[in-house]
Design a protein around this motif. Structure first.
Motif, PDB file in Angstrom:
ATOM      1  N   GLN A 169       0.818  -1.111  -0.040  1.00 37.77           N
ATOM      2  CA  GLN A 169       0.051  -0.036   0.012  1.00 37.77           C
ATOM      3  C   GLN A 169       0.800   1.149   0.068  1.00 37.77           C
ATOM      4  O   GLN A 169       0.615   2.317  -0.695  1.00 37.77           O
ATOM      5  N   VAL A 170       1.834   1.310   0.697  1.00 35.37           N
ATOM      6  CA  VAL A 170       2.821   2.334   0.744  1.00 35.37           C
ATOM      7  C   VAL A 170       3.299   2.602  -0.715  1.00 35.37           C
ATOM      8  O   VAL A 170       3.352   3.708  -0.828  1.00 35.37           O
ATOM      9  N   ILE A 171       3.813   1.544  -1.384  1.00 40.24           N
ATOM     10  CA  ILE A 171       4.477   1.794  -2.420  1.00 40.24           C
ATOM     11  C   ILE A 171       3.392   2.539  -3.498  1.00 40.24           C
ATOM     12  O   ILE A 171       3.536   3.365  -4.155  1.00 40.24           O
ATOM     13  N   ALA A 172       2.357   1.712  -3.417  1.00 38.18           N
ATOM     14  CA  ALA A 172       1.220   2.208  -4.356  1.00 38.18           C
ATOM     15  C   ALA A 172       0.905   3.641  -4.143  1.00 38.18           C
ATOM     16  O   ALA A 172       0.407   4.429  -4.913  1.00 38.18           O
ATOM     17  N   THR A 173       0.750   4.105  -2.644  1.00 38.49           N
ATOM     18  CA  THR A 173       0.243   5.366  -2.317  1.00 38.49           C
ATOM     19  C   THR A 173       1.393   6.311  -2.985  1.00 38.49           C
ATOM     20  O   THR A 173       1.003   7.572  -3.208  1.00 38.49           O
ATOM     21  N   LEU A 174       2.846   5.983  -2.882  1.00 40.64           N
ATOM     22  CA  LEU A 174       3.686   6.904  -3.232  1.00 40.64           C
ATOM     23  C   LEU A 174       3.495   7.179  -4.827  1.00 40.64           C
ATOM     24  O   LEU A 174       3.402   8.487  -5.163  1.00 40.64           O
ATOM     25  N   TYR A 175       3.128   6.188  -5.559  1.00 42.29           N
ATOM     26  CA  TYR A 175       2.710   6.684  -6.865  1.00 42.29           C
ATOM     27  C   TYR A 175       1.735   7.405  -7.394  1.00 42.29           C
ATOM     28  O   TYR A 175       2.011   8.485  -7.952  1.00 42.29           O
ATOM     29  N   THR A 176       0.515   6.840  -6.621  1.00 48.31           N
ATOM     30  CA  THR A 176      -0.720   7.710  -7.035  1.00 48.31           C
ATOM     31  C   THR A 176      -0.564   9.279  -6.328  1.00 48.31           C
ATOM     32  O   THR A 176      -1.065  10.077  -7.111  1.00 48.31           O
ATOM     33  N   ASP A 177       0.217   9.426  -5.244  1.00 51.41           N
ATOM     34  CA  ASP A 177       0.347  10.606  -4.756  1.00 51.41           C
ATOM     35  C   ASP A 177       0.978  11.687  -5.672  1.00 51.41           C
ATOM     36  O   ASP A 177       0.829  12.814  -5.563  1.00 51.41           O
TER      37      ASP A 177
END
Lengths: 874, 247
Positions: free
Chosen positions: A661-669
């Motif tokens: 989730q952390v990785i995906a959030t970095l991307y979408t942010d």
């Protein structure tokens, strides 16, 4: 089209209800559809209405003699010289008569200056005529050499060149040989002021700066060492042109202020011959009409015009048939002149030799139907280009979006990774990641990524097969770490994360601490902040990431790795919450230190009343923020610090973070917090993603072709297919195409991810429970149960996203991708019809977007689950 | 000695907000036994059930299925769950699949059966719950009772060691309850191990071999069904009288 039935073959949608099922179209419609397609494909409208005709007019010939040379003299009259000493005089190029000639030798070359005209030919014949005289005077050379070219220098001295490197000068009534130091056949000589040029065989060019007294060899390109340089000419003081018998064009310009023309010769790459240096014609003569306009003549009736200095060379039409040679060109100015050739051919032009266009309509762009006719091809091209990037963008966005949504909803916490799956986590950190890093370092990025995926797949498969059907899975690959050692291994893992692998050379892997340290010192070396101890003085460091992107990556990586490392190192095996006693107090104190530093440390105070009001406001604002935060975080009663110190402890749960989730959030942010236009420009011009992908694609193509060549007979089928696909995806000029696809796709993925995630969240949690309670894995339930239902929910908002994507594709115009908007701009620039152009573009976009919306509407209808949800109607 | 299928020992669950839902429960379920758990709302009944197949992670305690510890971090949860069937209060049928596909999903993807075999098994199970006439229907077109029967069939199809029922009839009209209860009763008679959380006291009395009464997270009283006639503890008496008033 089947939706999300994976490999289960579960028919989500009945065959009769499939959206694009051929059977679902009634028979009559099918017939109409096929007929229409055949008609459209076969019957193409006939477009050509205009044609070109030659601008050369033939002068009536009265002989079959070969005409070898022609000049226009000072009076604008033409003189043509041919075999057997024939001289033809064309007064003002209108009246043509034969002129009495003193000789019967073949005259092959001529020249005129402001005092005399001179002609020369075989067996040393040289004749000249002054303007004020009616007679030609013969000054035959004693040595009866065949003269190839004659010219007059600025001292009115006649120069001739011949085979065997002979240069002769007629001065003071005598023929004097000039030393040439060469023995090649010399083909042409020309003077401009005191500067002279001679061209010869074997790629020879000689130059003189002193009116022909001394000649030196000029450098010519290696490619012409086998060619005969047939003709050479100046144009003005800074251009020189030469042609070879192989159809090559050489050009010389004034290189720097010190080098004059005639020294540097280079071979022209002719764009209209696909960058070849040869026209594949046996050239005979050239005439330079202006700095960029040249006429070329050659064998087989060849006459060609170039208007851009030899870039595009277009053969022109001649009004006569026959495979005779055009031997010489003589132009009075850029438009009026003659060409002469074998079999008594003289042709006259008033149009610079350029074909005239006949019957072409002059388009009146203020007439709407003509405007539409003129522009519709452009706009159609633009539409096709838009559709191309939209399709790829949607696909990329959708698949990456689903992957991101999966990552964001993945429930694997850090605790599960370390507690339950310790063996797999250790393999990841100690085996897979180091090998990938080494692979990248040794073989490069592409192979490294491949190896990472390969290793992950390999290990997962191994694990799956080893642990299949076991009730209690035994660790990873059947390696199960006994309980007593687990905690210590976790601590060791933490240690390795902190300090890395301190080996030498390229086998070294930096640990978290070192990564942070090097990154911060790299940033510090920029000296972006001032020395004052306040936060706002260091604010310029916010830009440090782009000053050194690799340092920024290292910083993020380092922070993450150090965090994990510390967490693992200090674990006691219980993976519970962490408590920092008095943590809140510490935090609040830090906050106030920063605020007070901001307020009171102020070396730049100007004392000016106006700015200090703003400063006052700013400081009050900071204090206000500080008070609000303090009130929010600290417990209400300060007295309670004595009673209940628990109130001040900062608690957090580090083991609950979900890495995916952390990785995906970095991307979408990143993608959701920057504008798409800026992303386009950053990706294309900044990262040059298009170029890199193109290079990767071309490498991949060459690898595929190598593989294909080993496949024998299959190669003849595969090779052109690979070539075609590679050309259309990675060919020249496709960089902005690739960048556009990726910018659109990656951006859209971030938004689609949120939409899909919302749709997944809308599915009642009982569905996940039900799925898991029959024994499906998390991914299995997602794939078979949650996602099929979620997709239906997210079709309307995804449709929104896709429509957005189509309209956002217009931003690709800023990276010079000629899609519809950019075509619109081009059309406006050509036609100046602003309203019509943009109106047509709007209509085109509407048609595309609306069709997509209709399609999605139909999709929604077709995938409706009976009895589920409120969708309007039944 | 009948073998013990489910063994729960000192089960405790504290929810993240601090709610102490289950405060130390221990009980066993023997093979073929049907246990009914009754109690008022908030007494922790559903929590226990969900802890048994680890849909909720217990805070403390051990749960064993056939001597295999369920809540061991190393255990293969999916394998265990496929051996425990669960029927939910809100049916939780897969609404995008037909009735037949609902049943065959588990068989094909968890047990790995081929389509034909799975459908055979599904039809057998559907016959047992008397739903053969609606196998191509979607759940959205079924009544509540039919849905619940399909849910029971879905759980049955996996040939579980035990089935857990989480208030199976609470969402149904009184008219529809009958068919579901009949199905469950027939299952009990055939010897299926069951744990049923229910509000239907009469049904519990009828079907269950043993009744557990829960109150505020602990077992207040347990015993064979006659404890409903003659409750020993005060709480159970109060509970039963309040239930009688409702009826």
């Amino acid at each position: 089209m089947r939706l999300w039935d994976g490999d289960s073959g579960v028919s989500i949608v009945n065959p009769e209800n499939r959206i694009f099922s051929w059977k679902s179209i009634p028979r009559s419609s099918r017939i109409i559809l096929i007929t229409t397609m055949i008609i459209v494909v076969l019957i193409t409208p006939n477009l050509a209405e205009g044609y070109y005709e030659s601008s050369w007019e033939q002068i009536e010939k009265n002989t079959e003699n070969n005409y070898n040379s022609a000049i226009i003299d000072e009076n604008g009259d033409a003189w043509v010289f041919g075999d057997n000493g024939e001289i033809v005089f064309g007064e003002k190029m209108e009246q043509w008569v034969n002129f009495e000639s003193p000789t019967n030798e073949n005259l092959v070359t001529a020249h005129a200056n402001n005092e005399r005209i001179v002609a020369a030919g075989n067996n040393g014949i040289v004749i000249y005529k002054e303007y004020n005289s009616e007679e030609w005077i013969e000054i035959r050379m004693e040595t009866q050499i065949d003269i190839n070219s004659v010219s007059i220098n600025s001292n009115n001295e006649i120069f001739v060149v011949s085979n065997n490197g002979e240069i002769w000068c007629f001065k003071e009534d005598n023929w004097v040989e000039i030393e040439s130091l060469v023995s090649e056949k010399l083909n042409d000589i020309v003077f401009e002021g005191e500067r002279g040029l001679i061209s010869g065989s074997s790629g020879l060019i000689l130059g003189s700066e002193n009116n022909g007294e001394n000649w030196e060899i000029r450098e010519t390109p290696d490619e012409v060492t086998d060619s005969e340089i047939i003709a050479i000419d100046f144009y003005g003081i800074n251009r020189g042109y030469a042609i070879t018998s192989n159809g090559e064009i050489l050009k010389s310009t004034q290189e720097e202020l010190t080098t004059t023309v005639g020294y540097n010769w280079y071979l022209k790459e002719i764009e209209s011959e696909n960058q070849s240096t040869s026209l594949d014609v046996n050239l005979t003569s050239l005439e330079v009409l202006s700095t960029t306009k040249i006429l070329l003549s050659g064998d087989n009736g060849y006459i060609a015009l170039s208007k851009d200095g030899g870039n595009i060379v277009t053969p022109q039409l001649l009004p006569i048939e026959g495979d005779f040679s055009i031997n010489d060109i003589a132009m009075k100015n850029a438009f009026v002149g003659i060409i002469v050739g074998d079999n008594g051919t003289i042709l006259y032009t008033e149009n610079g030799g350029e074909d005239s266009a006949v019957g072409f309509e002059i388009i009146d762009l203020s007439d709407f139907s003509e405007f539409v006719d003129f522009t519709k091809d452009n706009l159609l091209e633009g539409l096709k280009a838009t559709v191309k990037i939209v399709i790829f963008g949607i696909l990329l966005g959708f698949f990456i979006g689903i992957a991101l949504a999966m990552c964001k909803t993945a429930p694997t916490t850090l605790k599960q990774m370390i507690e339950g799956d310790l063996e797999r986590t250790l393999t990841l950190f100690w085996v897979i990641i180091p090998s990938t890093i080494f692979c990248i370092r040794i073989y490069g990025l592409g192979l490294g990524i491949l190896s990472l995926s390969g290793l992950i797949i390999l290990f997962s498969l191994l694990n799956y097969y080893i642990n299949k059907n076991k009730i209690e899975k035994e660790g990873f690959l059947s390696i199960s770490i006994p309980n007593g050692y687990r905690t210590n291994l976790i601590r060791i893992l933490g240690l390795t994360l902190l300090i890395g692998m301190p080996l030498i050379g390229k086998w070294e892997i930096k640990g978290g601490i070192e990564l942070i340290y090097t990154a911060l010192s790299d940033f510090y070396s920029f000296h972006l902040g001032s020395n004052t101890f306040k936060l706002s003085a260091q604010i310029a460091y916010i830009f440090a990431p782009i000053g050194d992107p690799s340092a920024f990556m290292r910083l993020i990586l380092g922070v993450g790795v150090t965090y994990l490392g510390l967490l693992f190192l200090t674990t006691n095996g219980t993976f519970s919450k962490k408590y920092i006693p008095y943590g809140k107090l510490v935090f609040i104190s830090l906050l106030w230190v920063i605020i007070l530093a901001e307020i009171f440390i102020d070396p730049n105070s100007s004392g000016d009343k106006i700015t200090s009001w703003f400063d006052l406001g700013w400081r009050l604002f900071l204090v206000l923020i500080g008070l609000l935060v303090t009130k929010r975080i600290l417990p209400k009663e300060i007295k309670s610090v004595l009673k209940n110190s628990n109130d001040y402890t900062l608690t957090f749960e580090p083991w609950k973070i979900r890495p995916l989730q952390v990785i995906a959030t970095l991307y979408t942010d990143f993608f959701r917090n920057t504008p798409l236009l800026v992303q386009f420009m950053f990706i294309h011009f900044g990262l040059q993603l298009g170029k890199h992908i193109q290079n990767i694609g071309l490498d991949l193509t060459s690898d595929l072709i190598t593989i294909s060549s080993l496949l024998g007979p299959l190669d003849s089928l595969l090779h052109p297919t690979i070539d075609y696909i590679s050309e259309s995806l990675f060919g020249p000029g496709k960089r902005s195409y690739l960048s556009a696809i990726f910018a659109l796709g990656l951006n859209s993925a971030a938004y689609q991810c949120e939409t899909i995630r919302g749709a997944i969240a809308a599915i009642p949690s009982g569905q996940m429970e039900a799925g898991r309670s029959i024994g499906l894995t998390y991914m299995g339930t997602m794939r078979l149960i949650i996602l099929p239902q979620a997709i239906r929910i997210c079709i309307p908002p995804l449709g929104n996203e896709m429509v957005n994507l189509v309209l956002n594709s217009s931003l690709a115009s800023v990276i010079a991708y000629t899609e519809l908007t950019r075509q619109g701009k081009l059309v406006v620039a050509i036609t100046f019809q602003i309203f019509w152009t943009w109106g047509m573009v709007m209509i085109a976009y509407f048609v595309v977007t609306w069709s997509l919306a209709l399609l999605l509407r139909r999709l929604e209808e077709k995938t409706r689950i009976p009895g589920l949800g409120i969708s309007g109607g039944n | 000695m009948e073998e013990i299928v489910l063994e729960i020992e000192n089960l405790e669950k504290i929810y993240p907000g601090g709610v102490h839902a289950v405060r130390g429960i221990s009980f066993n379920v023997k093979k073929g036994e049907s246990v009914a758990i009754i109690g008022s709302s908030g007494s922790g009944k559903s929590t226990i059930l969900r802890c048994i197949n680890r849909l909720i992670e217990p805070t403390k305690g051990t749960i064993k299925l056939n001597d295999q510890i369920v809540n061991n971090p190393l255990a293969d949860v999916n394998e265990i769950r496929s051996k425990i069937g669960m029927v939910f209060q809100s049916f939780e049928l897969f609404s995008h699949l037909t009735v037949l596909d609902n049943i065959t999903l588990g068989l094909r993807h968890v047990r790995g059966l081929k389509r034909e075999e799975a459908e055979e098994n599904a039809l057998k199970v559907l016959e047992r719950v008397d739903m053969l006439d609606r196998i191509e229907a979607f759940p959205g077109n079924l009544s509540g009772g039919q849905k619940q029967r399909v849910a029971i069939a879905r759980a049955l199809a996996m040939h579980p060691e035990a089935i857990l029922f989480d208030e199976p009839t609470s969402a149904l009209d009184p008219e529809l309850i009958g068919s579901v209860l009949q199905t469950i009763r027939s299952l009990a008679n055939e010897g299926m191990t069951m744990v049923i959380v229910t509000h239907e006291i009469n049904f519990a009395r009828d079907v269950a071999d043993r009744i557990i009464y829960m109150d505020k997270g602990i077992i207040a009283e347990q015993g064979p069904s006659k404890i409903l006639e003659s409750p020993k503890s005060e709480r159970l008496k109060q509970f039963l009288s309040s239930m009688d008033e409702e009826i």
